[in-house]
Write a protein that holds these residues in place. Structure first.
Motif, mmCIF file in Angstrom:
data_model
loop_
_atom_site.group_PDB
_atom_site.id
_atom_site.type_symbol
_atom_site.label_atom_id
_atom_site.label_comp_id
_atom_site.label_asym_id
_atom_site.label_seq_id
_atom_site.Cartn_x
_atom_site.Cartn_y
_atom_site.Cartn_z
ATOM 1 N N PRO A 198 0.823 -1.210 0.000
ATOM 2 C CA PRO A 198 0.000 0.000 0.000
ATOM 3 C C PRO A 198 0.860 1.265 0.000
ATOM 4 C CG PRO A 198 0.036 -0.970 2.179
ATOM 5 C CD PRO A 198 0.727 -1.943 1.265
ATOM 6 N N ILE A 199 0.333 2.312 -0.605
ATOM 7 C CA ILE A 199 1.004 3.611 -0.592
ATOM 8 C C ILE A 199 0.680 4.284 0.743
ATOM 9 C CG2 ILE A 199 1.183 5.857 -1.692
ATOM 10 C CD1 ILE A 199 0.374 4.527 -4.314
ATOM 11 N N VAL A 200 1.693 4.440 1.584
ATOM 12 C CA VAL A 200 1.490 4.985 2.924
ATOM 13 C C VAL A 200 2.192 6.324 3.021
ATOM 14 C CG1 VAL A 200 1.854 4.619 5.379
ATOM 15 C CG2 VAL A 200 1.305 2.672 3.899
ATOM 16 N N LEU A 201 1.446 7.365 3.354
ATOM 17 C CA LEU A 201 2.046 8.676 3.548
ATOM 18 C C LEU A 201 2.654 8.785 4.941
ATOM 19 C CD1 LEU A 201 2.569 11.531 2.484
ATOM 20 C CD2 LEU A 201 0.345 12.212 3.415
ATOM 21 N N ILE A 202 1.884 8.393 5.954
ATOM 22 C CA ILE A 202 2.348 8.445 7.335
ATOM 23 C C ILE A 202 2.380 7.021 7.873
ATOM 24 C CG2 ILE A 202 1.956 9.391 9.625
ATOM 25 C CD1 ILE A 202 2.479 11.502 7.478
ATOM 26 N N ASP A 203 3.530 6.589 8.375
ATOM 27 C CA ASP A 203 3.633 5.260 8.956
ATOM 28 C C ASP A 203 2.681 5.121 10.140
ATOM 29 O OD1 ASP A 203 5.514 4.562 7.133
ATOM 30 O OD2 ASP A 203 7.228 4.758 8.486
ATOM 31 N N PRO A 204 2.005 3.968 10.283
ATOM 32 C CA PRO A 204 1.112 3.779 11.439
ATOM 33 C C PRO A 204 1.810 3.997 12.775
ATOM 34 C CG PRO A 204 0.750 2.054 9.809
ATOM 35 C CD PRO A 204 1.951 2.835 9.347
ATOM 36 N N SER A 205 3.099 3.658 12.848
ATOM 37 C CA SER A 205 3.827 3.842 14.104
ATOM 38 C C SER A 205 4.000 5.317 14.470
ATOM 39 C CB SER A 205 5.208 3.181 14.015
ATOM 40 O OG SER A 205 5.961 3.739 12.947
ATOM 41 N N ASP A 206 3.839 6.208 13.486
ATOM 42 C CA ASP A 206 3.999 7.644 13.735
ATOM 43 C C ASP A 206 2.673 8.350 13.981
ATOM 44 O OD1 ASP A 206 6.746 7.636 13.477
ATOM 45 O OD2 ASP A 206 6.695 7.981 11.322
ATOM 46 N N SER A 207 1.556 7.633 13.850
ATOM 47 C CA SER A 207 0.258 8.303 13.880
ATOM 48 C C SER A 207 -0.019 8.967 15.226
ATOM 49 C CB SER A 207 -0.855 7.310 13.534
ATOM 50 O OG SER A 207 -0.843 6.218 14.437
ATOM 51 N N ARG A 208 0.312 8.296 16.328
ATOM 52 C CA ARG A 208 0.031 8.876 17.647
ATOM 53 C C ARG A 208 0.861 10.134 17.880
ATOM 54 N NH1 ARG A 208 -2.318 7.309 22.365
ATOM 55 N NH2 ARG A 208 -1.507 8.258 24.279
ATOM 56 N N ARG A 209 2.150 10.077 17.535
ATOM 57 C CA ARG A 209 3.001 11.254 17.723
ATOM 58 C C ARG A 209 2.560 12.392 16.816
ATOM 59 N NH1 ARG A 209 9.430 11.457 16.880
ATOM 60 N NH2 ARG A 209 8.821 10.052 15.212
ATOM 61 N N LEU A 210 2.151 12.064 15.604
ATOM 62 C CA LEU A 210 1.647 13.088 14.686
ATOM 63 C C LEU A 210 0.419 13.764 15.267
ATOM 64 C CD1 LEU A 210 1.493 14.546 11.945
ATOM 65 C CD2 LEU A 210 0.228 12.580 11.071
ATOM 66 N N PHE A 211 -0.513 12.964 15.789
ATOM 67 C CA PHE A 211 -1.725 13.545 16.367
ATOM 68 C C PHE A 211 -1.384 14.426 17.565
ATOM 69 C CE2 PHE A 211 -5.126 13.339 19.543
ATOM 70 C CZ PHE A 211 -6.183 13.869 18.815
#
Length: 305
Positions: A72-85
């Motif tokens: 899949p084309i991923v812009l933001i890694d799932p592991s970074d989602s919490r820190r991004l939020f």
């Protein structure tokens, strides 16, 4: 439509969603898999068309099947989602707070308009979100290109302080507090008495500020300096000193917000400059409180294991 046409149409929709180099291999593999599934299902169903329909329904939408054959084309890694939020929410709060402080500085009641402050914050908010998205996208791309980079350990947050550094900061804060008590006197000391008379007048406090807000700010500054002296004496943060520092910082931010809502200096130019500096200090203090609280929670989580 015949059962074979249904299978061919389904396979065609799937492979059209894949890169060209994968299409031939996936088409053969998927076609053979569906045919095998249909043969197994036909044993329990009255007709081949019904078996094909049931098998294709079980496979799901063509887009879902295509996703199984490609990364899949991923812009933001799932592991970074919490820190991004967390960063997005924290930045949004600071931007909105800065816009509200700007509204307090630029206007007096009843001209102050929270909606205007929100409009002022909107471009900066979108810019912050775009910057975060770009940063995390580039960071994720870099990690995928360099998967073998070793993890680098970081020191665990500690309650201990650097006494020399903290003492130097305390001396600086005491000097700053003395300068705030008598700005014209500090200007006279720095300039050797050679500054223009208008400069001394511009540094004079407004009478209303001296009556109430000034003494409150001075009292909070003295309490803060005393607390820092206690921390230096202990050589580390204690539970009660950390809590007292957090409460004192919150109260200071509230009081400084109250300060910028009315004149501070008699000179308009000096007053605006001082308020802009105070507003910046409020935002820095809020960010520092959030960062310090996070560090403390991380340390507590590590020590409680």
């Amino acid at each position: 439509m015949t059962p074979d046409e249904m299978i061919d149409g389904y396979v065609a929709e799937v492979v059209l969603l894949l890169p060209h180099r994968q299409r031939a291999d996936v088409a053969r593999e998927l076609h053979d898999l569906i045919v095998q599934e249909v043969a197994d299902a036909a044993e329990t169903r009255p007709g081949r068309a019904e078996a094909v329909a049931a098998v294709l329904a079980g496979f799901g939408r063509p887009a879902e099947v295509a996703a199984r054959y490609r990364a899949p084309i991923v812009l933001i890694d799932p592991s970074d989602s919490r820190r991004l939020f967390t960063l997005a929410a924290g930045g949004a709060v600071l931007i909105l707070a800065g816009a509200m402080l700007g509204e307090l500085i630029d206007h007096v009641p009843p001209q102050r308009d929270p909606a205007a402050a929100a409009d002022r914050a909107t471009p900066f908010l979108f810019a912050w979100l775009g910057l975060l998205a770009a940063w995390f996208a580039v960071a994720g791309w870099w990690r995928r290109r360099h998967p073998d980079e070793a993890w680098k350990p970081r020191p665990i947050p500690t309650d201990r302080i650097s006494r020399p550094g903290r003492l130097a900061a305390l001396v600086f804060y005491i000097a700053g507090t003395l300068a705030l008590v008598d700005p014209p006197g500090m200007l006279r000391l720095v300039s050797g008495g050679r500054a223009a008379p208008a400069a001394y007048h511009a540094m004079e406090y407004d009478d209303d500020f001296l009556a109430v807000r000034g003494p409150v700010v001075l009292a909070l500054l003295i309490l803060s300096l005393a607390l820092q002296a206690i921390v230096i004496g202990q050589g580390r943060w204690l539970s009660w000193t950390r809590q007292a520092d957090l409460v004192l910082s919150l109260v200071m931010c509230v009081v400084l917000t109250w300060v910028v809502a009315a004149p501070v200096f008699v000179s308009g130019a000096a007053d605006r400059t001082a308020k802009e500096i105070v507003a910046l200090l409020i935002l820095i203090s809020l960010a520092d409180m959030a960062f310090s609280l996070r560090r403390h929670r991380v340390r507590q989580a590590v020590l409680s294991r």
